[in-house]
Design a protein around this motif. Structure first.
Motif, PDB file in Angstrom:
ATOM      1  N   MET A   1      -5.145   6.888  -3.883  1.00 32.71           N
ATOM      2  CA  MET A   1      -5.842   5.915  -5.040  1.00 32.71           C
ATOM      3  C   MET A   1      -5.962   4.330  -4.190  1.00 32.71           C
ATOM      4  N   ASN A   2      -5.096   4.249  -3.325  1.00 33.13           N
ATOM      5  CA  ASN A   2      -5.400   2.923  -2.469  1.00 33.13           C
ATOM      6  C   ASN A   2      -6.498   3.352  -1.385  1.00 33.13           C
TER       7      ASN A   2
ATOM      8  N   VAL B   1      14.744   7.228  -5.367  1.00 39.31           N
ATOM      9  CA  VAL B   1      14.060   5.942  -5.350  1.00 39.31           C
ATOM     10  C   VAL B   1      12.758   6.052  -5.885  1.00 39.31           C
ATOM     11  N   ASN B   2      12.213   7.555  -5.865  1.00 40.36           N
ATOM     12  CA  ASN B   2      10.789   8.007  -6.580  1.00 40.36           C
ATOM     13  C   ASN B   2      11.273   8.055  -8.195  1.00 40.36           C
ATOM     14  N   CYS B   3      11.260   6.911  -8.799  1.00 41.36           N
ATOM     15  CA  CYS B   3      11.455   6.502 -10.216  1.00 41.36           C
ATOM     16  C   CYS B   3      11.230   5.319 -10.717  1.00 41.36           C
TER      17      CYS B   3
ATOM     18  N   GLY C   1       0.567   6.285  -9.198  1.00 34.57           N
ATOM     19  CA  GLY C   1       1.758   6.800  -9.891  1.00 34.57           C
ATOM     20  C   GLY C   1       2.543   7.697  -8.632  1.00 34.57           C
ATOM     21  N   CYS C   2       3.210   8.518  -9.405  1.00 39.05           N
ATOM     22  CA  CYS C   2       4.063   9.595  -8.698  1.00 39.05           C
ATOM     23  C   CYS C   2       4.344  10.776  -9.716  1.00 39.05           C
TER      24      CYS C   2
ATOM     25  N   CYS D   1       0.918  -1.184   0.017  1.00 42.53           N
ATOM     26  CA  CYS D   1       0.050  -0.020   0.071  1.00 42.53           C
ATOM     27  C   CYS D   1       0.823   1.339  -0.013  1.00 42.53           C
ATOM     28  N   GLY D   2       0.979   1.881  -1.204  1.00 47.98           N
ATOM     29  CA  GLY D   2       1.867   2.781  -1.379  1.00 47.98           C
ATOM     30  C   GLY D   2       1.965   3.312  -3.053  1.00 47.98           C
ATOM     31  N   VAL D   3       2.841   3.736  -3.488  1.00 50.18           N
ATOM     32  CA  VAL D   3       2.561   3.847  -5.103  1.00 50.18           C
ATOM     33  C   VAL D   3       3.581   2.851  -5.825  1.00 50.18           C
ATOM     34  N   HIS D   4       3.144   3.121  -7.144  1.00 52.51           N
ATOM     35  CA  HIS D   4       3.937   2.003  -7.939  1.00 52.51           C
ATOM     36  C   HIS D   4       5.310   1.704  -7.951  1.00 52.51           C
ATOM     37  N   PHE D   5       6.211   3.043  -7.892  1.00 52.92           N
ATOM     38  CA  PHE D   5       7.684   2.834  -7.866  1.00 52.92           C
ATOM     39  C   PHE D   5       8.145   2.033  -6.514  1.00 52.92           C
TER      40      PHE D   5
END
Ligand code: 13P
Ligand code: SF4
Length: 326
Positions: free
Chosen positions: A287-288, A131-133, A103-104, A77-81
């Motif tokens: 979104m989660n 890391v946000n990539c 996404g981000c 439960c976080g974002v895609h990356f």
């Protein structure tokens, strides 16, 4: 022309009320047990998800948990990356993300094809990727960092190498200030953190003049300059815990307030306002939802899939980060 008054500040404190888990939350806990799944949750998730998680933390802590877990399924439960990072570190596990569209904006600001072209034109650069990539950008990088270890990582790069820092220019600028190291900065930013302004925080300070200001490094420089502490979301917890003040102004995404009030019940937290709103939700993190999480555990989907080749390429710089920050 009449001007509209800014919305009142939002102050969060621990509620003494006992938390009764909903039927959905109880079902999520049951499915996790039955399916041998671990629920890893970022600090920005909504409170009902944080309440049923096995671990709540920042990107670095989550990456470490993902690498070490014995569970068969990682529900992220976080974002895609972040979910991709979990898959790269522990590829034999099934990694689920309740909404694949989570996404981000930072990740989007550095498309892999543009970075590949830049690298080709500048082959001698040492690429540090926040890391946000995407996994593809990680695969093009020499080492990864998070907000929790960026200074430490940059300090370990040989002095004779010129650094390109991607994709967050604000974090990069802060790291330059902390390390004294010159770096080329990719012009990306987090759409949510840049909404805090010097003026919006000054207004907050007028109401809470004694409260220390704690800011995420993704904030713009004029905002970071006003902060007593600039740090990752995990460090925000330990900073507020060890500080004698009972009130803090927090400049990051609103979900952070749940973690802070749960772990520090004797303190209160003022959510830093943006230019137009008292809260600052990341639309991707939000979104989660609990129903999507329940569906995801029931159906075993949506799943994160990556090619073996990409996993191999992206793993190297992430493992280098984990080694360097051990
Ligand atoms: P942290 O690693 O500090 O939790 O930050 C992640 C993030 O996405 C900040 O916007
Ligand atoms: Fe990305 Fe910003 Fe959301 Fe963090 S808060 S996940 S950097 S868009």
């Amino acid at each position: 022309m009449a001007t509209t008054a800014p919305p009142p500040l939002q102050v969060y404190s621990h509620s003494q009320e006992r938390i009764n888990l909903s039927d959905q939350q109880e079902e999520i806990l049951r499915l996790k047990r039955d399916k041998n799944a671990v629920l890893l949750c970022h600090n920005y998730q909504v409170d009902p998800i944080q309440q049923v998680a096995d671990y709540v933390g920042d990107s670095l802590g989550l990456a470490r948990q993902a690498a070490e877990t014995d569970a068969e399924i990682i529900v992220f439960c976080g974002v895609h990356f972040m979910a991709e990072t979990a898959k790269i570190l522990n590829p034999s596990k099934t990694v689920l993300l309740p909404d694949l569209d989570a996404g981000c904006s930072l990740s989007d600001s550095c498309p892999a094809d543009q970075l590949a072209k830049y690298r080709e034109e500048n082959p001698d650069l040492y690429v540090v990727a926040y890391v946000n990539c995407s996994a593809a950008v990680k695969g093009l990088s020499d080492v990864i960092c998070t907000s929790g270890n960026a200074v430490n990582i940059v300090n370990q790069i040989p002095a004779d190498r010129e650094i390109l820092f991607v994709p967050d220019q604000n974090l990069g600028q802060w790291v330059i200030g902390q390390t004294g190291r010159k770096m080329r900065l990719w012009p990306g930013s987090c759409y949510a953190h840049v909404l805090f302004t010097k003026e919006s925080i000054e207004r907050c300070r007028l109401e809470y003049p004694e409260a220390p200001v704690v800011a995420h490094p993704e904030c713009i420089q004029s905002v970071r300059d006003m902060a007593d502490e600039v740090c990752s979301t995990e460090k925000m917890v330990s900073y507020c815990q060890s500080h004698s003040s009972d009130t803090f102004i927090i400049l990051t995404e609103s979900g952070m307030m749940h973690r802070l009030t749960r772990e520090l019940p004797d303190k209160q937290f003022v959510a830093g306002p943006t230019g137009h709103c008292a809260c600052n939700d990341c639309r991707y993190m939000k979104m989660n939802t609990l129903p999507k999480l329940l569906n995801c555990l029931q159906d075993g989907t949506p799943e994160i899939t990556l090619t073996d080749e990409l996993i191999k390429q992206a793993k190297l710089p992430i493992e280098r980060m984990l080694d360097w920050s051990a």
